[in-house]
Write an enzyme that holds these catalytic residues in place. Sequence first.
Site, PDB file in Angstrom:
ATOM      1  N   LYS A 251      21.757 -34.391 -16.248  1.00  0.00           N
ATOM      2  CA  LYS A 251      20.289 -34.328 -16.319  1.00  0.00           C
ATOM      3  C   LYS A 251      19.863 -34.873 -17.679  1.00  0.00           C
ATOM      4  CE  LYS A 251      16.973 -30.747 -14.963  1.00  0.00           C
ATOM      5  NZ  LYS A 251      16.797 -29.287 -14.953  1.00  0.00           N
TER       6      LYS A 251
HETATM    7  C1  E4P Z   1      14.066 -28.138 -13.007  1.00  0.00           C
HETATM    8  O1  E4P Z   1      14.980 -28.907 -13.102  1.00  0.00           O
HETATM    9  C2  E4P Z   1      13.446 -27.491 -14.161  1.00  0.00           C
HETATM   10  O2  E4P Z   1      14.456 -27.006 -14.972  1.00  0.00           O
HETATM   11  C3  E4P Z   1      12.555 -26.345 -13.764  1.00  0.00           C
HETATM   12  O3  E4P Z   1      12.109 -26.505 -12.430  1.00  0.00           O
HETATM   13  C4  E4P Z   1      11.451 -26.071 -14.715  1.00  0.00           C
HETATM   14  O4  E4P Z   1      10.636 -25.033 -14.206  1.00  0.00           O
HETATM   15  P1  E4P Z   1       9.581 -24.246 -15.089  1.00  0.00           P
HETATM   16  O5  E4P Z   1       8.415 -25.140 -15.360  1.00  0.00           O
HETATM   17  O6  E4P Z   1       9.179 -23.074 -14.249  1.00  0.00           O
HETATM   18  O7  E4P Z   1      10.287 -23.864 -16.361  1.00  0.00           O
END
Ligand code: E4P
Length: 218
Positions: A83
């Site tokens: 990622k």
């Molecule tokens: C996904 O890859 C992200 O890490 C995640 O959905 C972020 O979510 P949040 O905005 O609730 O922290």
Amino acid sequence: MQFFIDTADIEEIRDLAATAMVDGVTTNPSLIAKSGADFKTLLAQICEVVSGPVSAEVTALDAETMLAEAAALTPIAANICIKVPLTWEGLKATRALSDKGHMVNVTLCFSANQALLAAKAGARYISPFVGRLDDIGINGMDLIADIRRIYDNYPALTTEILVASVRSPEHIHDAALIGADVATLPPAVLRSLAAHPLTDKGLAAFLSDWQKTGQSIK
Ligand code: E4P
């Protein structure tokens, strides 16, 4: 539509994986910090439980160091998906990693143009954060619809739309109607998809009537 779960809680992952609803897992540095676990050990544990893509986020800001971090993460398991943030350096790293055959999830996407760049860089997934857009008064689901339309205009772009920052069952309903490929759900949201007050009410009535028959099935 595939469901990933957005957590670094190994017990939650084990529990939900048993439902066969989990096609992958997404983690991020905040979720890792919350878990208190050692990052690489935890990733190995998650990859033992879930055979689909498990996103592991780099923390470097320059492409060269991102690639060095990716080189430390990819040997953990064949289903590790690197990622990277949606920055120019992240896009450079995306190109290099996808050219080597690695899955890349480009994260922190907040615009359709960013999603277009990630697809051109060869990302396997683009992660638009719908909840964080909603939080600032911009409809996050409009972004999903825009990206879907743009990607569909260019069949050579094969990047999958991974709806992230999901906060509610409505996000999943709307994303599925738009045709998003994947959504990553916090465990509580995944569980809530099965709930409906009329299901509970109907079940209570059926069980009450069944008791009146005095019968037992086994
Ligand atoms: C996904 O890859 C992200 O890490 C995640 O959905 C972020 O979510 P949040 O905005 O609730 O922290």
